[in-house]
Write a protein that holds these residues in place. Structure first.
Motif, PDB file in Angstrom:
ATOM      1  N   LYS A 527       0.832  -1.202   0.000  1.00  0.00           N
ATOM      2  CA  LYS A 527       0.000   0.000   0.000  1.00  0.00           C
ATOM      3  C   LYS A 527       0.872   1.260   0.000  1.00  0.00           C
ATOM      4  N   CYS A 528       1.956   1.244   0.783  1.00  0.00           N
ATOM      5  CA  CYS A 528       2.886   2.386   0.828  1.00  0.00           C
ATOM      6  C   CYS A 528       3.499   2.637  -0.541  1.00  0.00           C
ATOM      7  N   VAL A 529       3.959   1.561  -1.180  1.00  0.00           N
ATOM      8  CA  VAL A 529       4.607   1.674  -2.486  1.00  0.00           C
ATOM      9  C   VAL A 529       3.653   2.259  -3.515  1.00  0.00           C
ATOM     10  N   GLU A 530       2.412   1.805  -3.494  1.00  0.00           N
ATOM     11  CA  GLU A 530       1.435   2.283  -4.471  1.00  0.00           C
ATOM     12  C   GLU A 530       1.145   3.771  -4.291  1.00  0.00           C
ATOM     13  N   VAL A 531       1.047   4.213  -3.058  1.00  0.00           N
ATOM     14  CA  VAL A 531       0.801   5.633  -2.798  1.00  0.00           C
ATOM     15  C   VAL A 531       1.949   6.481  -3.335  1.00  0.00           C
ATOM     16  N   PHE A 532       3.177   6.036  -3.088  1.00  0.00           N
ATOM     17  CA  PHE A 532       4.331   6.823  -3.567  1.00  0.00           C
ATOM     18  C   PHE A 532       4.405   6.811  -5.088  1.00  0.00           C
ATOM     19  N   LYS A 533       4.101   5.661  -5.690  1.00  0.00           N
ATOM     20  CA  LYS A 533       4.099   5.593  -7.157  1.00  0.00           C
ATOM     21  C   LYS A 533       3.148   6.628  -7.746  1.00  0.00           C
ATOM     22  N   THR A 534       1.963   6.711  -7.163  1.00  0.00           N
ATOM     23  CA  THR A 534       0.968   7.679  -7.646  1.00  0.00           C
ATOM     24  C   THR A 534       1.504   9.101  -7.537  1.00  0.00           C
ATOM     25  N   PHE A 535       2.106   9.424  -6.387  1.00  0.00           N
ATOM     26  CA  PHE A 535       2.689  10.757  -6.191  1.00  0.00           C
ATOM     27  C   PHE A 535       3.787  11.036  -7.217  1.00  0.00           C
ATOM     28  N   TYR A 536       4.662  10.072  -7.412  1.00  0.00           N
ATOM     29  CA  TYR A 536       5.827  10.293  -8.282  1.00  0.00           C
ATOM     30  C   TYR A 536       5.395  10.484  -9.730  1.00  0.00           C
ATOM     31  N   GLU A 537       4.422   9.695 -10.155  1.00  0.00           N
ATOM     32  CA  GLU A 537       3.976   9.780 -11.546  1.00  0.00           C
ATOM     33  C   GLU A 537       3.261  11.089 -11.838  1.00  0.00           C
ATOM     34  N   THR A 538       2.646  11.695 -10.830  1.00  0.00           N
ATOM     35  CA  THR A 538       1.997  12.993 -11.054  1.00  0.00           C
ATOM     36  C   THR A 538       3.020  14.105 -11.253  1.00  0.00           C
ATOM     37  N   ASN A 539       4.202  13.933 -10.721  1.00  0.00           N
ATOM     38  CA  ASN A 539       5.246  14.956 -10.833  1.00  0.00           C
ATOM     39  C   ASN A 539       6.234  14.678 -11.970  1.00  0.00           C
ATOM     40  N   THR A 540       6.468  13.407 -12.255  1.00  0.00           N
ATOM     41  CA  THR A 540       7.485  13.037 -13.236  1.00  0.00           C
ATOM     42  C   THR A 540       6.889  12.029 -14.199  1.00  0.00           C
ATOM     43  N   LYS A 541       6.765  12.424 -15.444  1.00  0.00           N
ATOM     44  CA  LYS A 541       6.119  11.558 -16.424  1.00  0.00           C
ATOM     45  C   LYS A 541       7.100  10.635 -17.140  1.00  0.00           C
ATOM     46  N   LYS A 542       8.352  11.103 -17.306  1.00  0.00           N
ATOM     47  CA  LYS A 542       9.273  10.387 -18.192  1.00  0.00           C
ATOM     48  C   LYS A 542      10.290   9.536 -17.442  1.00  0.00           C
ATOM     49  N   ARG A 543      10.133   9.398 -16.159  1.00  0.00           N
ATOM     50  CA  ARG A 543      11.089   8.585 -15.400  1.00  0.00           C
ATOM     51  C   ARG A 543      10.394   7.367 -14.816  1.00  0.00           C
ATOM     52  N   LYS A 544      11.168   6.295 -14.764  1.00  0.00           N
ATOM     53  CA  LYS A 544      10.607   5.036 -14.283  1.00  0.00           C
ATOM     54  C   LYS A 544      11.227   4.678 -12.935  1.00  0.00           C
ATOM     55  N   LEU A 545      10.379   4.325 -11.985  1.00  0.00           N
ATOM     56  CA  LEU A 545      10.866   3.906 -10.671  1.00  0.00           C
ATOM     57  C   LEU A 545      11.190   2.414 -10.673  1.00  0.00           C
ATOM     58  N   THR A 546      12.400   2.093 -10.224  1.00  0.00           N
ATOM     59  CA  THR A 546      12.775   0.692 -10.009  1.00  0.00           C
ATOM     60  C   THR A 546      13.085   0.541  -8.527  1.00  0.00           C
ATOM     61  N   TRP A 547      12.338  -0.299  -7.851  1.00  0.00           N
ATOM     62  CA  TRP A 547      12.471  -0.411  -6.400  1.00  0.00           C
ATOM     63  C   TRP A 547      13.574  -1.402  -6.041  1.00  0.00           C
ATOM     64  N   ASN A 548      14.404  -0.984  -5.094  1.00  0.00           N
ATOM     65  CA  ASN A 548      15.472  -1.856  -4.602  1.00  0.00           C
ATOM     66  C   ASN A 548      15.265  -2.044  -3.103  1.00  0.00           C
ATOM     67  N   TYR A 549      14.681  -3.190  -2.753  1.00  0.00           N
ATOM     68  CA  TYR A 549      14.322  -3.431  -1.349  1.00  0.00           C
ATOM     69  C   TYR A 549      15.513  -3.885  -0.497  1.00  0.00           C
ATOM     70  N   SER A 550      16.609  -4.272  -1.153  1.00  0.00           N
ATOM     71  CA  SER A 550      17.742  -4.814  -0.380  1.00  0.00           C
ATOM     72  C   SER A 550      18.424  -3.729   0.448  1.00  0.00           C
ATOM     73  N   LEU A 551      18.210  -2.448   0.103  1.00  0.00           N
ATOM     74  CA  LEU A 551      18.865  -1.366   0.830  1.00  0.00           C
ATOM     75  C   LEU A 551      17.937  -0.679   1.832  1.00  0.00           C
ATOM     76  N   GLY A 552      16.654  -1.066   1.868  1.00  0.00           N
ATOM     77  CA  GLY A 552      15.711  -0.417   2.765  1.00  0.00           C
ATOM     78  C   GLY A 552      15.816  -0.924   4.186  1.00  0.00           C
ATOM     79  N   ASN A 553      15.350  -0.137   5.112  1.00  0.00           N
ATOM     80  CA  ASN A 553      15.292  -0.597   6.497  1.00  0.00           C
ATOM     81  C   ASN A 553      13.970  -0.160   7.120  1.00  0.00           C
ATOM     82  N   CYS A 554      13.562  -0.881   8.160  1.00  0.00           N
ATOM     83  CA  CYS A 554      12.266  -0.643   8.805  1.00  0.00           C
ATOM     84  C   CYS A 554      12.430  -0.662  10.319  1.00  0.00           C
TER      85      CYS A 554
END
Length: 735
Positions: A527-554
């Motif tokens: 759900k978090c990822v989808e919300v951010f994707k929506t935000f990012y696509e509204t601001n940037t049309k020509k860039r593609k997000l590739t998620w790298n979970y190996s560097l994230g922390n929680c």
């Protein structure tokens, strides 16, 4: 006008000459009166100014010479022949002074003769004729005795006796003056013998000193001797002798014994370097810089000593590393690099203070540290050790340096980089360590990061730091993007994902390549990822997000029986733990099926949660390793004295991956260099092509000849190059 006969004129002249001789010989004779002077001058004038046949100028000129000859025969030579050694020199000094007085008076008496007759008949001037008489009759008679006596006095002074320096100066002046404005007599009759005698004297002294004295004591004596010889020249020898005399002394005291002196067992150059004898090393430099190629053996010893000291540091570091590994205490890079920096500071100070920044010693320092800085320590390349050292001083909480100390340390670390041949490997290690500092908020600050990048850019060029500068800039932009996301959640009316989400958006080209994973995120994270994707696509049309979970922390909350503990874990670990919210017990295969992780990643995750320090999960069967047949369940009994704990993943050896990446980049770099060279040259021989390629690549690394050969063959196979049909060692560029 009454004619003056020669006989009468000479009679008047003889009266004045006789009076002059008596005065010179110390008889109780009154000084010349004006009348006596005028009478004598007039007698010469009358004899020389009358018309033929009563002009007696030639006879008067001959009389002038006879006056000197008679005086020398009657008075000068007998007095000189009666004396020897220093007494003879004093008599010669007296006779020379008398002779100059006689020339001065006679030149006045015979002035009219000098003014007209001598000039018109191209004869030697009266002064010159007087000097010639003294040279031929006196100097030639006593020159060998005088020379030996002067050399004897010089040797006495060398032995510490007091001598009359004014006497020697006057005798040397005699020798120079009889040369008629040239140094031929001085050089031939005195200087050559004096120089030979000096060589013999100092040869004997050197033989005794080298056997008896230490190297510092010997150099003190040698320097004192050179100083005294220089003073000797300034006091009584001709200035042209200085260079020749010092060369003779330096040759006998230094050049003839330089190897024996530098390699003395307990006091030679190496011992002085070990003991830090700055004053003695400075003296050694001053002395040996004066002889041809004198500094080369000193610089060679300096270079070898640096290598020896560096090798000892490496061995010490390897011993510490072995002990640390046995005790699980960590790597030795910080202490080792710090000691190398201190070693460099020490010997750079020698170069600056003792060796006056001489290029020969800068080169020796460079060669010595290139050897030291390009050796592996416990299997780690020096490029990695230096990168780790820089990482430590840039990591928040590890280094407590002040801003001034930090800048100084960075300067010294970057200076070491100039000696490392594998600069590209250093850059790659630096980039990976920088990425971890930035992504995990471990950096000491942007100012510190940018300072070291500025120093590296100055040392290695803009291309060297372009990606790392891009990484630092990326983090600044990512923070701005995160702030925009927070504002977006407030004003857009989008349903909040329920989890505090912080996304770092990076530019792929700047950052190291990381292993991608098709992690199956838990629903909360999706759900978090989808919300951010929506935000990012509204601001940037020509860039593609590739998620790298190996560097994230929680940060997740673990509710255990005894208390609640906050767990700081990586995204992979968090995803695994969240599975146990809906299941009491899961097998290895079940966890893998739900997460879609590879065996390597899953083993590391489960090991960190069940077999390491913090056992959040219980593993069945109990062991220190994870296998595919194991079962896992939540450990509700877990507790810890801390309310917040961080659970790291087992470390992965990134060195091999980094080296592989660098090797791959090197192949591309060599290919580009070869094509660039051939494109400009069109046709080139094998040896010249290899040489030019090595020269181009040497700024970043030293390519192996085998690598270059393989790349040439590969370029031929790909139709970039072709061999000449007649000469296989010639290559042609294929346009």
């Amino acid at each position: 006008m009454k004619i003056v006969q020669l006989k009468d004129g000479l009679a008047t002249l003889n009266k004045g000459v006789t009076k002059l001789k008596k005065i010179l010989e110390g008889f109780p004779e009154p000084s010349f009166t004006t009348e006596e002077y005028i009478n004598t001058y007039t007698a010469v004038y009358n004899l020389c100014s009358q018309h033929y046949p009563y002009n007696y100028s030639q006879d008067v000129y001959d009389k002038y010479l006879d006056i000197f000859k008679d005086y020398i025969d009657l008075w000068v030579l007998p007095s000189l022949n009666q004396r020897h050694d220093e007494f003879m020199l004093r008599e010669l000094e007296k006779r020379w002074l008398n002779h100059k007085i006689m020339m001065r008076w006679l030149s006045r008496f015979f002035e009219y003769l000098d003014r007209y007759f001598v000039t018109q008949n191209s004869l030697s001037s009266l002064n010159k004729a007087g000097l010639i008489c003294f040279r031929d009759m006196v100097y030639e008679e006593v020159k060998f005795k005088a020379r030996d006596a002067v050399i004897t006095l010089i040797n006495k002074e060398r032995e510490g006796e007091q001598i009359d320096r004014a006497l020697l100066k006057n005798i040397i002046d005699v020798i120079i003056r009889v040369g008629m404005g040239k140094n031929e007599s001085y050089e031939k009759d005195f200087e050559a013998f004096m120089l030979d005698n000096s060589s013999s004297y100092y040869s004997r002294k050197a033989s005794n000193w080298i056997a008896e004295d230490s190297c510092p004591d010997y150099m003190l004596k040698a320097e004192e001797c050179l100083k005294k010889e220089k003073e000797r020249v300034s006091h009584y020898l001709h200035s042209s002798t200085e260079v020749k005399l010092l060369e003779k002394v330096q040759n006998e005291l230094l050049a003839a014994h330089h190897s024996q002196l530098l390699e003395k067992e307990h006091s030679g150059c190496r011992v002085l370097l070990e003991d830090g004898k700055v004053e003695d090393l400075s003296r050694m430099f001053r002395l040996f810089s004066k002889i041809p190629q004198g500094l080369e053996p000193v610089a060679d010893i300096f270079k070898k000593h640096i290598m020896c000291e560096g090798t000892a540091l490496i061995q010490q570091a390897e011993d510490i590393a072995a002990a640390s590994k046995a005790k699980n205490l960590g790597g030795p890079e910080q202490a080792f690099v710090q000691k190398v920096i201190e070693l460099h500071d020490k010997y750079m100070k020698y170069v600056n203070d003792c060796f006056t920044n001489h290029t020969l010693f800068h080169k020796a320092l460079k060669v010595g540290f290139e050897v030291v800085c390009n050796k592996n320590v416990s299997g780690s390349p020096s490029a990695e050790l230096l990168a780790s050292f820089c990482n430590n001083i840039l990591t928040k909480g590890v280094s407590n340096l002040t801003d001034e100390a930090y800048e100084e340390t960075v300067d010294k670390a970057v200076k070491l980089l100039s000696y490392i041949s594998e600069k590209d490997l250093f850059a790659e290690f630096c980039r990976k360590k920088l990425s971890r500092r930035l992504l995990f908020d471990k950096s000491a600050g942007d100012d510190h990061e940018r300072l070291i990048l500025t120093k590296l850019k100055q040392q290695c060029g803009a291309q060297f730091t372009s990606k790392m500068e891009g990484m630092v800039t990326d983090m600044t932009l990512a923070k701005e993007k995160q702030n925009e996301f927070v504002e977006y959640l407030k004003v857009s009316g989008v349903v909040h994902p329920g989890i505090d989400l912080n996304v770092t958006v990076l530019t792929t080209g700047f950052w190291p390549t990381y292993k991608s994973s098709d992690l199956n995120l838990p629903p909360e994270m999706v759900k978090c990822v989808e919300v951010f994707k929506t935000f990012y696509e509204t601001n940037t049309k020509k860039r593609k997000l590739t998620w790298n979970y190996s560097l994230g922390n929680c940060i997740i909350t673990g509710r255990f029986d005894r208390k609640t503990i906050e767990l700081n874990v990586l995204t992979f670990q968090a995803a695994a733990l969240l599975l146990f919210n809906t299941a009491d017990k899961l097998s290895y295969l079940e966890v893998q099926a739900q997460l879609h992780l590879s065996d390597d990643d899953l083993v590391r995750v489960l090991h960190s949660l069940s077999c390491a320090k913090y056992k959040i999960l219980k593993k069945t069967p109990s062991s220190d390793t994870v296998s595919s047949t194991d079962y896992f369940e939540f450990n509700s009994k877990f507790t810890d004295k801390m309310r917040k704990i961080r659970i790291p993943l087992p470390p992965v050896d990134e060195r091999r991956k980094t080296v592989e990446d660098v090797d791959k980049d090197r192949r591309y770099a060599v290919d580009a260099s070869l094509v660039r060279i051939m494109k400009s040259r069109k046709v080139l021989g094998h040896q010249q092509l290899v040489t030019e390629c090595v020269e181009q690549m040497s700024r970043m690394f030293k390519p192996d000849f085998k690598l270059i050969k393989r790349r040439i063959e590969d370029l031929i196979a790909r139709d970039y190059l072709e061999r000449d049909k007649e000469n296989p060692n010639m290559f042609k560029y294929v346009a």
